[in-house]
Design an enzyme around this catalytic site. Sequence first.
Site, short mmCIF file in Angstrom:
data_model
loop_
_atom_site.label_atom_id
_atom_site.label_comp_id
_atom_site.label_asym_id
_atom_site.label_seq_id
_atom_site.Cartn_x
_atom_site.Cartn_y
_atom_site.Cartn_z
N LYS A 160 0.82 -1.20 0.00
CA LYS A 160 0.00 0.00 0.00
C LYS A 160 0.85 1.25 0.00
O LYS A 160 0.38 2.33 -0.27
CB LYS A 160 -0.89 0.00 1.26
CG LYS A 160 -1.93 -1.09 1.24
CD LYS A 160 -2.74 -1.04 2.55
CE LYS A 160 -2.32 -2.24 3.37
NZ LYS A 160 -3.09 -2.34 4.65
N GLY A 161 2.15 1.08 0.33
CA GLY A 161 3.00 2.24 0.58
C GLY A 161 3.13 3.23 -0.56
O GLY A 161 3.33 4.43 -0.33
N GLU A 183 7.37 2.17 -6.33
CA GLU A 183 7.52 1.76 -4.92
C GLU A 183 7.67 2.99 -4.03
O GLU A 183 8.10 4.05 -4.49
CB GLU A 183 8.78 0.90 -4.77
CG GLU A 183 8.52 -0.55 -4.44
CD GLU A 183 7.98 -0.80 -3.04
OE1 GLU A 183 7.21 0.01 -2.51
OE2 GLU A 183 8.32 -1.85 -2.46
N ASP A 184 7.34 2.83 -2.77
CA ASP A 184 7.54 3.94 -1.83
C ASP A 184 9.02 4.09 -1.46
O ASP A 184 9.56 5.18 -1.48
CB ASP A 184 6.69 3.74 -0.56
CG ASP A 184 6.86 2.37 0.10
OD1 ASP A 184 7.62 1.52 -0.41
OD2 ASP A 184 6.21 2.15 1.14
N ASP A 229 14.51 -0.23 0.76
CA ASP A 229 15.15 -0.37 2.06
C ASP A 229 16.20 -1.48 1.91
O ASP A 229 17.30 -1.22 1.43
CB ASP A 229 14.07 -0.70 3.10
CG ASP A 229 14.59 -0.71 4.53
OD1 ASP A 229 15.56 -0.01 4.82
OD2 ASP A 229 14.01 -1.43 5.37
N LYS A 271 17.17 4.07 0.84
CA LYS A 271 18.09 4.05 1.99
C LYS A 271 19.31 3.25 1.57
O LYS A 271 19.39 2.03 1.84
CB LYS A 271 17.43 3.34 3.18
CG LYS A 271 16.33 4.11 3.87
CD LYS A 271 15.92 3.33 5.13
CE LYS A 271 14.58 3.75 5.65
NZ LYS A 271 14.05 2.82 6.66
N PHE A 287 13.97 5.18 10.31
CA PHE A 287 12.62 4.72 10.00
C PHE A 287 11.73 5.94 9.78
O PHE A 287 11.67 6.83 10.62
CB PHE A 287 12.06 3.85 11.14
CG PHE A 287 10.75 3.22 10.76
CD1 PHE A 287 10.71 2.09 9.97
CD2 PHE A 287 9.55 3.80 11.16
CE1 PHE A 287 9.51 1.52 9.60
CE2 PHE A 287 8.34 3.23 10.78
CZ PHE A 287 8.32 2.10 10.00
N ARG A 311 0.03 6.98 7.02
CA ARG A 311 0.18 7.05 5.56
C ARG A 311 -0.33 8.39 5.03
O ARG A 311 0.06 8.84 3.95
CB ARG A 311 -0.60 5.92 4.88
CG ARG A 311 -0.10 4.51 5.23
CD ARG A 311 -0.76 3.51 4.29
NE ARG A 311 -0.67 2.14 4.79
CZ ARG A 311 0.37 1.33 4.58
NH1 ARG A 311 1.40 1.75 3.90
NH2 ARG A 311 0.36 0.09 5.04
#
Length: 190
Positions: free
Chosen positions: A51-52, A107-108, A111, A139, A160, A173
């Site tokens: 959902k990001g 994509e959000d 990572d 990141k 984070f 969100r």
Amino acid sequence: MTADINGSFIHDPNLEVLIDHDTIQKRVRELGAEITRDYRDKRLHVIGVLKGACVFLSDLLREIDLPVSLDFIGTSSYGESTKSSGEVRITKDLDISPAGRDILLVEDIVDTGLTLNYLINMLKSRDVSSLAIVALLDKPDRHEIEVGASYIGFAIPNRFVVGYGLDVGELYRNLPFIAVPKDPAQLARR
Ligand code: IMP
Ligand code: MG
């Protein structure tokens, strides 16, 4: 539930703004212009990773000046915690066959890179014509695998973050900016 003196959820003093709304919008416009140039002679098929990516995706789409088809795939890797399990679970499959299409996966955040790596392999095995990745955030210090995203909004430190689609325990969100929770455990308890 704590809130600031005005009772605002968004302006929680536990949230330190890392990237403000105007800076995000400016970068999203630049990415949209770049994608528009790169896909002028192709038929762009966008796949948003739920959902990001939903907030980033909805802004980015409107900055792409081309005919675009759209699909979603759902993944889950974090569950309810702030640590990656390294396991990728498909929570919603594609509606449209990606075969023969020029795919832009949205994509959000990159990572560890494990989620994108899994999705890239899955899409390649389904005979896509081309595949590129756009991620709002990256990141670099956290990568366990290099996925080679073509378009990155912002490289960020190993912190984070929440907001603009990214969650902690399914909340935050809807923040219109990217923030670092000073105490993530406190947010997760809400
Ligand atoms: P990866 O597989 O480790 O690259 O990350 C997969 C997913 O974890 C991302 O698509 C995000 O949904 C989530 N994630 C990674 N870092 C963060 C963060 O800082 N805040 C919130 N979600 C994150
Ligand atoms: Mg998440």
